[in-house]
Write a protein that holds these residues in place. Structure first.
Motif, PDB file in Angstrom:
ATOM      1  N   ILE A  76       0.869  -1.179   0.000  1.00  0.00           N
ATOM      2  CA  ILE A  76       0.000   0.000   0.000  1.00  0.00           C
ATOM      3  C   ILE A  76       0.911   1.236   0.000  1.00  0.00           C
ATOM      4  CG2 ILE A  76      -1.941   1.190   1.079  1.00  0.00           C
ATOM      5  CD1 ILE A  76      -2.470  -1.408   2.693  1.00  0.00           C
ATOM      6  N   ASP A  77       0.951   1.929  -1.118  1.00  0.00           N
ATOM      7  CA  ASP A  77       1.822   3.105  -1.249  1.00  0.00           C
ATOM      8  C   ASP A  77       1.019   4.397  -1.103  1.00  0.00           C
ATOM      9  OD1 ASP A  77       3.931   1.467  -1.706  1.00  0.00           O
ATOM     10  OD2 ASP A  77       4.021   1.814  -3.878  1.00  0.00           O
ATOM     11  N   VAL A  78       1.748   5.465  -0.805  1.00  0.00           N
ATOM     12  CA  VAL A  78       1.135   6.803  -0.747  1.00  0.00           C
ATOM     13  C   VAL A  78       1.855   7.697  -1.744  1.00  0.00           C
ATOM     14  CG1 VAL A  78       0.858   8.864   0.697  1.00  0.00           C
ATOM     15  CG2 VAL A  78       0.394   6.603   1.663  1.00  0.00           C
ATOM     16  N   LEU A  79       1.085   8.446  -2.502  1.00  0.00           N
ATOM     17  CA  LEU A  79       1.653   9.331  -3.512  1.00  0.00           C
ATOM     18  C   LEU A  79       0.967  10.692  -3.394  1.00  0.00           C
ATOM     19  CD1 LEU A  79       3.475   9.300  -6.109  1.00  0.00           C
ATOM     20  CD2 LEU A  79       1.415   8.652  -7.383  1.00  0.00           C
ATOM     21  N   VAL A  80       1.784  11.739  -3.253  1.00  0.00           N
ATOM     22  CA  VAL A  80       1.182  13.072  -3.143  1.00  0.00           C
ATOM     23  C   VAL A  80       0.778  13.556  -4.538  1.00  0.00           C
ATOM     24  CG1 VAL A  80       1.587  15.481  -2.480  1.00  0.00           C
ATOM     25  CG2 VAL A  80       2.418  13.620  -1.014  1.00  0.00           C
ATOM     26  N   HIS A  81      -0.463  14.033  -4.619  1.00  0.00           N
ATOM     27  CA  HIS A  81      -1.034  14.488  -5.899  1.00  0.00           C
ATOM     28  C   HIS A  81      -1.853  15.742  -5.593  1.00  0.00           C
ATOM     29  CE1 HIS A  81      -3.450  14.722  -9.443  1.00  0.00           C
ATOM     30  NE2 HIS A  81      -4.518  14.166  -8.908  1.00  0.00           N
TER      31      HIS A  81
END
Ligand code: NDP
Length: 386
Positions: free
Chosen positions: A234-239
């Protein structure tokens, strides 16, 4: 046949968006119960507008006011936890769980135990009792539909696919109001600045959580319980534009994403209509006008709450409960002017160092760990303010 629904937390941000959609589709829904924490006048107005049969205010001291406001209607006024549980487990087929914080846990569990379809916004309930809640849902046949926009996006991307074919899920994060701020600016943040979210209009607690990025941390844990993937997948990516609400990568290299305007009525409508889709007044996406979509890695140095949440997820047991309780208490302390912004994560980190608890085996265990952690954070805040 109209679908009977109960709206827990009807007076809040998610509650209001839900009511807006329900009123646009009177042929589909019948509101049978509405609840609030203490705002009796907004609750009574909701009950009158929807024709609900039951209106529950959690704070018992507001019952007389609610009764007076509902005089002359056929709506029953009630107060306290048992009445909230009745609203959640009674006549409704679909329960919108939009109470903020761990206060929503018992009502959500009551809906799950009763085998309802539960549209879940109240992430803190799943974070603190994920194991117990998902097991109870399997046993009762309850369906959990995520309302949180990221999880709703993943849920939409998974439709027609096998979870076994998923390599990883990628939760997008707006980065909140301090995405580009220096550590010094963040350290001096006021509650008004922390609540001024660039893209979403939300309640105060989740707005502060977005500013610390604890919100994304809670969502990591929420995703773990909803989709059953381990932390490393489960990754987190700032958008920053909040247009891509999350993504799913599959074994063949395909990546599916769900896009839309940042309007909570879209994920709420998906849960309300599921498995069909219903119309919403949300702004249509104009990608040519948006022109670009940006993505960047999260900065765990400026936003330590995200690191703490991942550590709590990986530690398991009581850690997510302590994380959530300490965060709720510290955010309330920050909003009341008792803590500075960086002290929210510091309080959480200190609370997590207390590792005396066994994994909870019941909701009573969860609530006991929650209570004990809050009182430790309260003592910490009193010490700091002394
Ligand atoms: P709000 O603060 O706007 O509303 C919270 C609701 O819960 C209100 O109806 C409030 O009643 C009620 N409430 C507060 N305390 C209690 C209590 N002790 N017992 C029973 N009811 C209580 O919150 P949001 O709508 O922003 O958020 C609700 C949940 O949804 C949170 O868990 C949040 O993380 C999640 N969520 C919210 C999103 C959003 O866009 N707002 C997006 C995704 C998830 P009263 O009005 O009387 O205080």
């Amino acid at each position: 046949m109209k679908r009977k629904i109960a709206i827990l937390g009807a007076t809040g941000s998610v509650g209001k968006s839900t009511l807006d959609l329900v009123e646009r589709h009177p042929e589909r829904f019948e509101v049978v119960a509405v609840t609030a924490g203490s705002n009796a006048s907004a609750l009574a107005e909701n009950a009158r507008r929807t024709g609900a049969k039951l209106a529950v205010v959690a704070d018992r001291s507001r019952l007389a006011e609610l009764e007076a406001l509902l005089a002359g209607t056929s709506c029953t006024a009630a107060a306290g936890e048992a009445a909230l549980i009745e609203a959640a487990s009674g006549e409704a087929e679909l329960v919108i769980a939009a109470i903020v914080g761990c206060a929503g846990l018992r009502p959500v569990m009551a809906a799950v135990d009763a085998g309802k379809t539960v549209a879940l916004a109240n992430k803190e309930a799943l974070v603190t009792a994920g194991e117990l809640m998902t097991r109870a849902a399997r046993e009762s046949g309850a369906t959990l539909l995520p309302i949180d926009s990221e999880h709703n996006a993943i849920f939409q991307c998974l439709a027609g696919n096998r979870i076994d074919d998923v390599v990883r899920i990628i939760l997008t994060a707006s980065g909140g109001p301090f995405r580009t701020a220096s550590a010094e600016t963040i350290a001096a943040a006021t509650p008004a600045q922390a609540c001024a979210h660039p893209n979403w209009s939300m309640g105060a607690k989740i707005s502060v959580d977005s500013a610390t990025m604890m919100n994304k941390g809670l969502e990591l844990i929420e995703a773990y319980y909803l989709f059953g993937l381990p932390s490393e997948r489960i990754d987190v990516l700032v958008h920053p534009q909040s247009v891509v609400h999350s993504l799913v990568e599959f074994v063949d290299g395909s990546v599916l994403a769900q896009l839309g305007a940042p309007d909570m009525r879209i994920p709420i409508a998906y849960a309300l209509g599921w498995p069909e889709r219903i119309e919403t007044p949300a702004q249509r996406l104009d990608l040519a006008a948006i022109a670009r979509l940006d993505f960047e890695a999260a900065d765990l140095r400026r936003f330590p709450a995200l690191r703490l949440a991942r550590e709590a997820l990986e530690a398991g047991g009581a850690a997510p409960i302590m994380l959530n309780a300490a965060n709720e208490a510290a955010v309330a302390g920050f909003l009341a002017g008792r803590l500075r912004f960086p002290q929210i994560a510091q309080c959480v980190e200190q609370a997590l160092s207390h590792d005396d608890y066994a994994a909870p085996r019941s909701i009573d265990d969860v609530l006991e760990i929650d209570r004990a952690t809050r009182s430790r954070v309260e003592a910490l805040m009193t010490e700091r303010c002394a």
